[in-house]
Write a protein that holds these residues in place. Structure first.
Motif, PDB file in Angstrom:
ATOM      1  N   MET A  60       9.047  -7.127  -0.210  1.00 32.99           N
ATOM      2  CA  MET A  60       8.256  -6.808  -1.384  1.00 32.99           C
ATOM      3  C   MET A  60       7.029  -6.028  -0.931  1.00 32.99           C
ATOM      4  N   LEU A  61       6.646  -5.050  -1.739  1.00 31.25           N
ATOM      5  CA  LEU A  61       5.524  -4.175  -1.399  1.00 31.25           C
ATOM      6  C   LEU A  61       4.296  -4.526  -2.230  1.00 31.25           C
ATOM      7  N   SER A  62       3.148  -4.552  -1.575  1.00 35.41           N
ATOM      8  CA  SER A  62       1.851  -4.694  -2.246  1.00 35.41           C
ATOM      9  C   SER A  62       1.069  -3.421  -1.945  1.00 35.41           C
ATOM     10  N   LEU A  63       0.595  -2.757  -3.002  1.00 34.81           N
ATOM     11  CA  LEU A  63      -0.135  -1.502  -2.850  1.00 34.81           C
ATOM     12  C   LEU A  63      -1.428  -1.600  -3.651  1.00 34.81           C
ATOM     13  N   THR A  64      -2.546  -1.349  -2.990  1.00 31.46           N
ATOM     14  CA  THR A  64      -3.859  -1.350  -3.642  1.00 31.46           C
ATOM     15  C   THR A  64      -4.431   0.052  -3.562  1.00 31.46           C
ATOM     16  N   TYR A  65      -4.913   0.544  -4.707  1.00 33.20           N
ATOM     17  CA  TYR A  65      -5.491   1.881  -4.739  1.00 33.20           C
ATOM     18  C   TYR A  65      -6.801   1.873  -5.511  1.00 33.20           C
ATOM     19  N   PHE A  66      -7.581   2.936  -5.287  1.00 31.33           N
ATOM     20  CA  PHE A  66      -8.836   3.175  -5.985  1.00 31.33           C
ATOM     21  C   PHE A  66      -8.700   4.472  -6.769  1.00 31.33           C
ATOM     22  N   SER A  67      -9.401   4.571  -7.876  1.00 33.30           N
ATOM     23  CA  SER A  67      -9.479   5.834  -8.608  1.00 33.30           C
ATOM     24  C   SER A  67     -10.747   5.846  -9.451  1.00 33.30           C
ATOM     25  N   THR A  68     -11.070   7.026  -9.975  1.00 23.72           N
ATOM     26  CA  THR A  68     -12.246   7.212 -10.812  1.00 23.72           C
ATOM     27  C   THR A  68     -11.806   7.718 -12.178  1.00 23.72           C
ATOM     28  N   ALA A  69     -12.308   7.097 -13.231  1.00 20.29           N
ATOM     29  CA  ALA A  69     -11.983   7.531 -14.593  1.00 20.29           C
ATOM     30  C   ALA A  69     -12.535   8.932 -14.829  1.00 20.29           C
ATOM     31  N   VAL A 100      -4.892   5.461  -1.816  1.00 13.96           N
ATOM     32  CA  VAL A 100      -4.333   4.174  -1.404  1.00 13.96           C
ATOM     33  C   VAL A 100      -5.268   3.545  -0.383  1.00 13.96           C
ATOM     34  N   ALA A 101      -5.641   2.295  -0.625  1.00 15.21           N
ATOM     35  CA  ALA A 101      -6.507   1.564   0.294  1.00 15.21           C
ATOM     36  C   ALA A 101      -5.704   0.631   1.196  1.00 15.21           C
TER      37      ALA A 101
END
Length: 137
Positions: free
Chosen positions: A1-10, A75-76
């Motif tokens: 199973m994959l866990s992916l954490t990302y950041f972004s700006t509105a 992607v963090a």
């Protein structure tokens, strides 16, 4: 199973109603396909963790990356996990106040766009995971 954490700006300010509608649609979609995770929004910045079958997480992230409501998607953390960090809901959500944001080590640096040292006790992505669990309902 994959866990992916990302950041972004509105790309534009989101009202509480906008965020609730985003959450409603996201929960429905994720529940129907078996994704779990958590979404944080503060001061125009998003942090999201997606978890589930590898290909499904990758496809979902690719779709999210093309969404014009945000920019600077990065992607963090991406890792294989044995079990879900957020198994109890299809998508959790917290809009953190400035005070809450500043109370989590390593959290406010990213949201304010500053560089800096790694947070005590691990990577910044690890700090976000700790924050997610700390603020989960």
């Amino acid at each position: 199973m994959l866990s992916l954490t990302y950041f972004s700006t509105a790309t534009s300010a989101m009202s509480a109603d906008d965020l609730r509608e985003l959450l409603r649609r996201t929960r429905e979609r994720n529940e129907s396909v078996g994704l779990t995770g958590l979404l944080l929004y503060a001061d125009g910045s998003f942090v999201q963790t997606l978890e589930g079958p590898d290909e499904l997480v990758r496809e979902t992230f690719a779709r999210i990356s093309r969404d014009p409501r945000h920019r600077s998607v990065s992607v963090a953390l991406q890792e294989q996990v044995e079990e879900r960090f957020f198994p109890d809901w299809s998508m959790g959500f917290r809009e953190l106040s400035d005070e809450q944001t500043r109370s989590v080590p390593g959290f406010s640096d990213y949201l304010e766009g500053r560089g800096g040292e790694r947070s005590p006790g691990g990577s910044r992505a690890g700090a976000f995971h700790r924050a997610f669990r700390a603020f989960a309902p």
